[in-house]
Design an enzyme around this catalytic site. Structure first.
Site, PDB file in Angstrom:
ATOM      1  CE1 TYR A  52      -3.257  -2.786   0.059  1.00  0.00           C
ATOM      2  CE2 TYR A  52      -3.683  -2.352   2.370  1.00  0.00           C
ATOM      3  CZ  TYR A  52      -3.947  -3.060   1.230  1.00  0.00           C
ATOM      4  OH  TYR A  52      -4.913  -4.041   1.233  1.00  0.00           O
ATOM      5  N   PRO A 216     -16.093  -3.621   0.451  1.00  0.00           N
ATOM      6  CG  PRO A 216     -16.502  -2.863   2.617  1.00  0.00           C
ATOM      7  CD  PRO A 216     -15.396  -3.150   1.659  1.00  0.00           C
TER       8      PRO A 216
END
Length: 305
Positions: A52, A216
């Site tokens: 990341y 999500p």
């Protein structure tokens, strides 16, 4: 925030995990406020990965939370390794060096959880086991898991790894439900009946492995957010309708829908928007009905047999 037990461990974790993949888009002050807000909401489980921001996100997080021994005792840290430019690498050497880099960037002596990122087809499970043993003995990692792996891949690792793998991070949202679809369409001649992941949902439940849904709010593979999208009018109408009953936002309802599943999933929310982060955390206290769950599932375009 309510807690769940992570896999077969004794580790109690918040029902919602905070993903830090986008923290490098924030200013230092914004990052500090973001982390403080998460802590205030009881969301003290932070998910990282060595890729990341090329490692920058872990450094930014450590600065934002003002990492020291007192802070470290109040948070749970998870990170992932195994992805290299153009390849995957689960070799012992790479795992060990990756963890050392992660710990240095996070300014901590240990990780609560280490996940192996995407599967490495050249994996030698004996090497993974050696790496995990060394990391546990040295106190650098307390629990281990995987990400994006199917049941046979997990079983291959678990044959050699001594400690139970406690988590499997998988893509899952209201619009990405393949792990559910095939189980609802057993023995049916339709697209939804295709078993694409080896029944990973049932496998994880049988073996006490916590599923951590990533993205999500996304549909497709990072194609966009379904909330508010004109591509999903019926779904958004239904989410909004149910959300109004509980006096919460559509964001909270999208997470509540995931949390309603009895598998005891721990969604990883990657938003850096403070209000959406609060909404996600609020979802931990919402339990929708069975009928509401299926209503939302069908509104996403899923057809029950």
């Amino acid at each position: 925030m309510r807690t769940i037990t992570l896999g077969a461990s004794q580790l109690k974790v918040p029902a919602v995990a905070v993903g830090c993949m986008r923290i490098n888009a924030l200013s230092p002050k914004e990052a500090e406020t973001f982390v403080q807000t998460a802590m205030e909401q009881g969301a003290h489980f932070f998910d990282h990965a060595d890729i990341y921001g090329g490692g920058e996100c872990e450094e930014i997080f450590a600065d934002a939370i003002h990492m020291n021994s007192d802070v470290r005792e109040r948070i749970l840290l998870q990170s992932k390794c195994g992805i290299r430019p153009g390849s995957f690498d689960f070799s012992k050497e790479h795992i060990l060096s990756s963890v050392d880099g992660i710990l240095q960037r996070l300014r901590t002596d240990y990780l609560d959880v280490l996940l192996l990122h995407r599967p490495d087809t050249l994996v030698e499970p004996e090497e993974v086991a050696e790496a995990f043993d060394q990391l546990e003995r040295s106190g650098k990692v307390r629990h281990f898991g995987v990400s994006n792996q199917n049941p046979m891949q997990i079983q291959l690792l678990q044959k050699y790894v001594k400690k139970p793998l406690v988590a499997n991070q998988l893509q899952f949202s209201i619009t990405n439900t393949t792990m559910i679809d095939s189980g609802l369409n057993v023995n049916m001649e339709n697209e939804a009946a295709v078993n694409r992941d080896g029944s990973v949902l049932d496998f994880c439940r049988l073996h006490d492995i916590t599923i951590q849904p990533w993205s999500p709010f996304q549909y497709g593979f990072f194609e966009g957010v379904f909330l508010g999208s004109d591509k999903f009018p019926e779904l958004n109408a239904r989410i909004d309708e149910v959300a109004q009953r509980y006096n919460v936002s559509s964001t909270a309802m999208a997470i509540a829908w995931i949390l309603r599943h009895p598998a005891g999933m721990q969604p990883v929310v990657g938003t850096t928007n403070l209000e959406r982060l609060k909404d996600c955390c609020e979802a931990a206290d919402i339990t929708i009905t069975r009928e509401e769950w299926y209503d939302i599932y069908r509104a996403a375009g899923n057809i029950l047999p």
